[in-house]
Scaffold this motif. Structure first.
Motif, PDB file in Angstrom:
ATOM      1  N   ALA A  11      -8.256   6.605 -17.334  1.00 45.41           N
ATOM      2  CA  ALA A  11      -7.224   5.665 -16.893  1.00 45.41           C
ATOM      3  C   ALA A  11      -7.682   4.236 -17.174  1.00 45.41           C
ATOM      4  CB  ALA A  11      -6.945   5.831 -15.401  1.00 45.41           C
ATOM      5  N   PRO A  12      -6.769   3.359 -17.599  1.00 41.28           N
ATOM      6  CA  PRO A  12      -7.160   1.957 -17.808  1.00 41.28           C
ATOM      7  C   PRO A  12      -7.545   1.311 -16.484  1.00 41.28           C
ATOM      8  CG  PRO A  12      -4.771   2.214 -17.928  1.00 41.28           C
ATOM      9  CD  PRO A  12      -5.342   3.589 -17.868  1.00 41.28           C
ATOM     10  N   ILE A  13      -8.465   0.351 -16.549  1.00 37.17           N
ATOM     11  CA  ILE A  13      -8.888  -0.358 -15.340  1.00 37.17           C
ATOM     12  C   ILE A  13      -7.695  -1.129 -14.786  1.00 37.17           C
ATOM     13  CG2 ILE A  13     -10.446  -2.078 -14.368  1.00 37.17           C
ATOM     14  CD1 ILE A  13     -11.803   0.481 -15.296  1.00 37.17           C
ATOM     15  N   PRO A  14      -7.326  -0.891 -13.531  1.00 33.28           N
ATOM     16  CA  PRO A  14      -6.153  -1.594 -12.975  1.00 33.28           C
ATOM     17  C   PRO A  14      -6.398  -3.081 -12.853  1.00 33.28           C
ATOM     18  CG  PRO A  14      -7.323  -0.372 -11.262  1.00 33.28           C
ATOM     19  CD  PRO A  14      -7.934   0.023 -12.564  1.00 33.28           C
ATOM     20  N   GLY A  15      -5.342  -3.855 -13.001  1.00 35.59           N
ATOM     21  CA  GLY A  15      -5.431  -5.302 -12.879  1.00 35.59           C
ATOM     22  C   GLY A  15      -5.798  -5.730 -11.467  1.00 35.59           C
ATOM     23  N   GLU A  16      -6.255  -6.955 -11.344  1.00 32.44           N
ATOM     24  CA  GLU A  16      -6.741  -7.458 -10.055  1.00 32.44           C
ATOM     25  C   GLU A  16      -5.668  -7.409  -8.974  1.00 32.44           C
ATOM     26  OE1 GLU A  16      -8.758 -11.516  -8.156  1.00 32.44           O
ATOM     27  OE2 GLU A  16      -8.397 -11.330 -10.321  1.00 32.44           O
ATOM     28  N   HIS A  17      -4.421  -7.593  -9.379  1.00 36.17           N
ATOM     29  CA  HIS A  17      -3.338  -7.657  -8.403  1.00 36.17           C
ATOM     30  C   HIS A  17      -2.462  -6.397  -8.411  1.00 36.17           C
ATOM     31  CE1 HIS A  17      -4.444 -11.791  -7.696  1.00 36.17           C
ATOM     32  NE2 HIS A  17      -4.335 -12.043  -8.988  1.00 36.17           N
ATOM     33  N   ALA A  18      -3.011  -5.297  -8.927  1.00 36.01           N
ATOM     34  CA  ALA A  18      -2.249  -4.046  -8.955  1.00 36.01           C
ATOM     35  C   ALA A  18      -1.893  -3.624  -7.538  1.00 36.01           C
ATOM     36  CB  ALA A  18      -3.052  -2.945  -9.644  1.00 36.01           C
ATOM     37  N   GLY A  19      -0.652  -3.230  -7.341  1.00 31.78           N
ATOM     38  CA  GLY A  19      -0.186  -2.829  -6.018  1.00 31.78           C
ATOM     39  C   GLY A  19      -0.424  -1.360  -5.733  1.00 31.78           C
ATOM     40  N   PHE A  20      -0.035  -0.952  -4.549  1.00 30.70           N
ATOM     41  CA  PHE A  20      -0.253   0.411  -4.080  1.00 30.70           C
ATOM     42  C   PHE A  20       0.369   1.438  -5.015  1.00 30.70           C
ATOM     43  CE2 PHE A  20       1.187   4.023  -1.407  1.00 30.70           C
ATOM     44  CZ  PHE A  20      -0.049   4.478  -0.974  1.00 30.70           C
ATOM     45  N   ARG A  21       1.657   1.259  -5.370  1.00 33.59           N
ATOM     46  CA  ARG A  21       2.333   2.241  -6.208  1.00 33.59           C
ATOM     47  C   ARG A  21       1.725   2.305  -7.602  1.00 33.59           C
ATOM     48  NH1 ARG A  21       4.729   5.957  -3.517  1.00 33.59           N
ATOM     49  NH2 ARG A  21       5.485   6.583  -5.544  1.00 33.59           N
ATOM     50  N   GLU A  22       1.329   1.155  -8.134  1.00 39.39           N
ATOM     51  CA  GLU A  22       0.715   1.141  -9.461  1.00 39.39           C
ATOM     52  C   GLU A  22      -0.617   1.881  -9.446  1.00 39.39           C
ATOM     53  OE1 GLU A  22      -0.905  -2.068 -12.802  1.00 39.39           O
ATOM     54  OE2 GLU A  22       0.297  -2.757 -11.102  1.00 39.39           O
ATOM     55  N   LEU A  23      -1.353   1.758  -8.363  1.00 40.93           N
ATOM     56  CA  LEU A  23      -2.667   2.390  -8.274  1.00 40.93           C
ATOM     57  C   LEU A  23      -2.578   3.895  -8.077  1.00 40.93           C
ATOM     58  CD1 LEU A  23      -4.583  -0.183  -6.043  1.00 40.93           C
ATOM     59  CD2 LEU A  23      -5.101   0.380  -8.423  1.00 40.93           C
ATOM     60  N   VAL A  24      -1.679   4.347  -7.210  1.00 41.43           N
ATOM     61  CA  VAL A  24      -1.678   5.770  -6.859  1.00 41.43           C
ATOM     62  C   VAL A  24      -0.564   6.572  -7.513  1.00 41.43           C
ATOM     63  CG1 VAL A  24      -2.776   5.280  -4.654  1.00 41.43           C
ATOM     64  CG2 VAL A  24      -0.293   5.432  -4.758  1.00 41.43           C
ATOM     65  N   GLY A  25       0.538   5.905  -7.920  1.00 34.02           N
ATOM     66  CA  GLY A  25       1.656   6.651  -8.486  1.00 34.02           C
ATOM     67  C   GLY A  25       2.211   7.631  -7.477  1.00 34.02           C
ATOM     68  N   ASN A  26       2.557   8.826  -7.950  1.00 31.44           N
ATOM     69  CA  ASN A  26       2.996   9.880  -7.047  1.00 31.44           C
ATOM     70  C   ASN A  26       1.775  10.607  -6.483  1.00 31.44           C
ATOM     71  OD1 ASN A  26       5.781   9.424  -7.521  1.00 31.44           O
ATOM     72  ND2 ASN A  26       5.624  10.561  -9.453  1.00 31.44           N
ATOM     73  N   GLY A  27       1.999  11.311  -5.399  1.00 32.64           N
ATOM     74  CA  GLY A  27       0.886  12.042  -4.800  1.00 32.64           C
ATOM     75  C   GLY A  27       1.143  12.314  -3.339  1.00 32.64           C
ATOM     76  N   GLN A  28       0.068  12.401  -2.567  1.00 22.73           N
ATOM     77  CA  GLN A  28       0.215  12.724  -1.154  1.00 22.73           C
ATOM     78  C   GLN A  28      -0.952  12.164  -0.348  1.00 22.73           C
ATOM     79  OE1 GLN A  28       0.339  17.018  -1.249  1.00 22.73           O
ATOM     80  NE2 GLN A  28      -1.870  17.224  -1.438  1.00 22.73           N
ATOM     81  N   ILE A  29      -0.708  12.026   0.951  1.00 25.99           N
ATOM     82  CA  ILE A  29      -1.738  11.634   1.899  1.00 25.99           C
ATOM     83  C   ILE A  29      -2.021  12.822   2.803  1.00 25.99           C
ATOM     84  CG2 ILE A  29      -2.273  10.198   3.907  1.00 25.99           C
ATOM     85  CD1 ILE A  29      -0.848   7.924   2.670  1.00 25.99           C
ATOM     86  N   MET A  30      -3.294  13.127   2.983  1.00 24.09           N
ATOM     87  CA  MET A  30      -3.714  14.180   3.901  1.00 24.09           C
ATOM     88  C   MET A  30      -4.520  13.552   5.032  1.00 24.09           C
ATOM     89  SD  MET A  30      -4.771  17.285   1.335  1.00 24.09           S
ATOM     90  CE  MET A  30      -5.596  16.216   0.161  1.00 24.09           C
TER      91      MET A  30
END
Length: 291
Positions: A96-115
């Protein structure tokens, strides 16, 4: 104290809360890893969240929050216990490309789940899962409480790579002590005015004073928090045993020993051939503490 959590409630209402501030514990987590700034920020929010939830559910055991995403961030995990010990880790997706300094929550995690896992010292382990359907970690955690039909709960989280903070409000069931039917809506509305800088820069009592200077707030003694890892040689040995005797002996034949380290604190553990054979000979019993 720069690392603490403080419980409070509004007299005459059915609303309670927790406020947390972190600096040293957060810094110790980041010192052990080299994550991009955006990941550091989200990791701080998760540390604040796991501290808030642990104190809220009053669990005698370990509580962990695990975010599994399909974006640049594959895994984000934080763990806390009633002793005030916190630890956390992140893992970027392969290639995965290194996320930008100001990347938000959705940009960082995309779809998925919390356990969210509650592992009591005595009793059965419980795990709740909720999909990542909101644009913030706080929003996803609030959805978890709503989905699991628990008490209505809202969180406000912030982190800047040096400090992390969080505020939690929870509405208790109505009873005769509740003399203010609008308290929940009003306290949440006021908390929505809270700025990240206030949550990070101001002392917890000052945050509460600014938000709720017209309310009667009862504040309890703060509890200190700190970085702490629960890894041990015995726990690492138990994890190795899950590989099975054949795979362990293949590794020994190839490497002459087993070298591993804790992903959270980077403590290294070495197991000789004799160590592993002693573990295997122990059979189904608990692995011995090896030296």
């Amino acid at each position: 104290m720069t690392d603490q959590i403080q419980r409070f409630l509004f007299d005459g209402t059915n609303v309670r809360g927790e406020i947390v501030s972190l600096e040293h514990a957060y810094g110790e987590v980041l010192e052990r890893h080299d994550y991009p700034p955006a990941v550091n920020h989200l990791l701080g929010e998760l540390l604040a969240a796991v501290a808030l939830l642990t104190d809220t559910v009053k669990l005698d055991g370990t509580l962990s929050i695990e975010v599994r995403g399909q974006g640049a961030l594959a895994l984000l995990m934080a763990e806390s216990n009633p002793g005030g010990e916190l630890r956390a880790i992140a893992r970027l997706a392969e290639d995965a490309p290194i996320p930008g300094e100001h990347a938000g929550f959705r940009e960082l995690v995309g779809n998925g789940q919390i356990m969210i896992t509650l592992d009591p010292t005595d009793g059965h382990r419980y795990q709740g899962i909720v999909a990542l359907e909101h644009d913030s970690l706080a929003g996803c955690l609030a959805a978890y409480f709503a989905q699991s039909e628990q008490l209505p709960t809202r969180l406000w989280l912030a982190a800047d790579g040096q400090r992390a903070g969080g505020l939690l409000l929870q509405r208790l069931p109505d009873d005769s002590r509740n003399q203010d039917a609008d308290a929940w809506e009003r306290t949440v509305l006021l908390a929505d005015t809270l700025k990240d800088a206030e949550l990070l820069d101001l002392a917890p009592l000052e945050v509460l004073r600014r938000l709720y200077h017209q309310e009667t707030v009862r504040v309890f003694a703060p509890k200190p928090l700190r970085f702490g890892c629960t890894c041990s040689r015995e726990r690492i040995a138990s994890a190795l045993m899950t590989l099975g005797s054949q795979e362990l002996r293949e590794v020994l034949a190839e490497q002459g020993g087993i070298e591993t380290q804790c992903h959270f604190c980077h403590t290294r553990y070495h197991f000789t051939v004799a160590d592993v054979e002693a573990m295997l000979n122990d059979g189904e019993g608990s692995p011995p503490i090896l030296h």
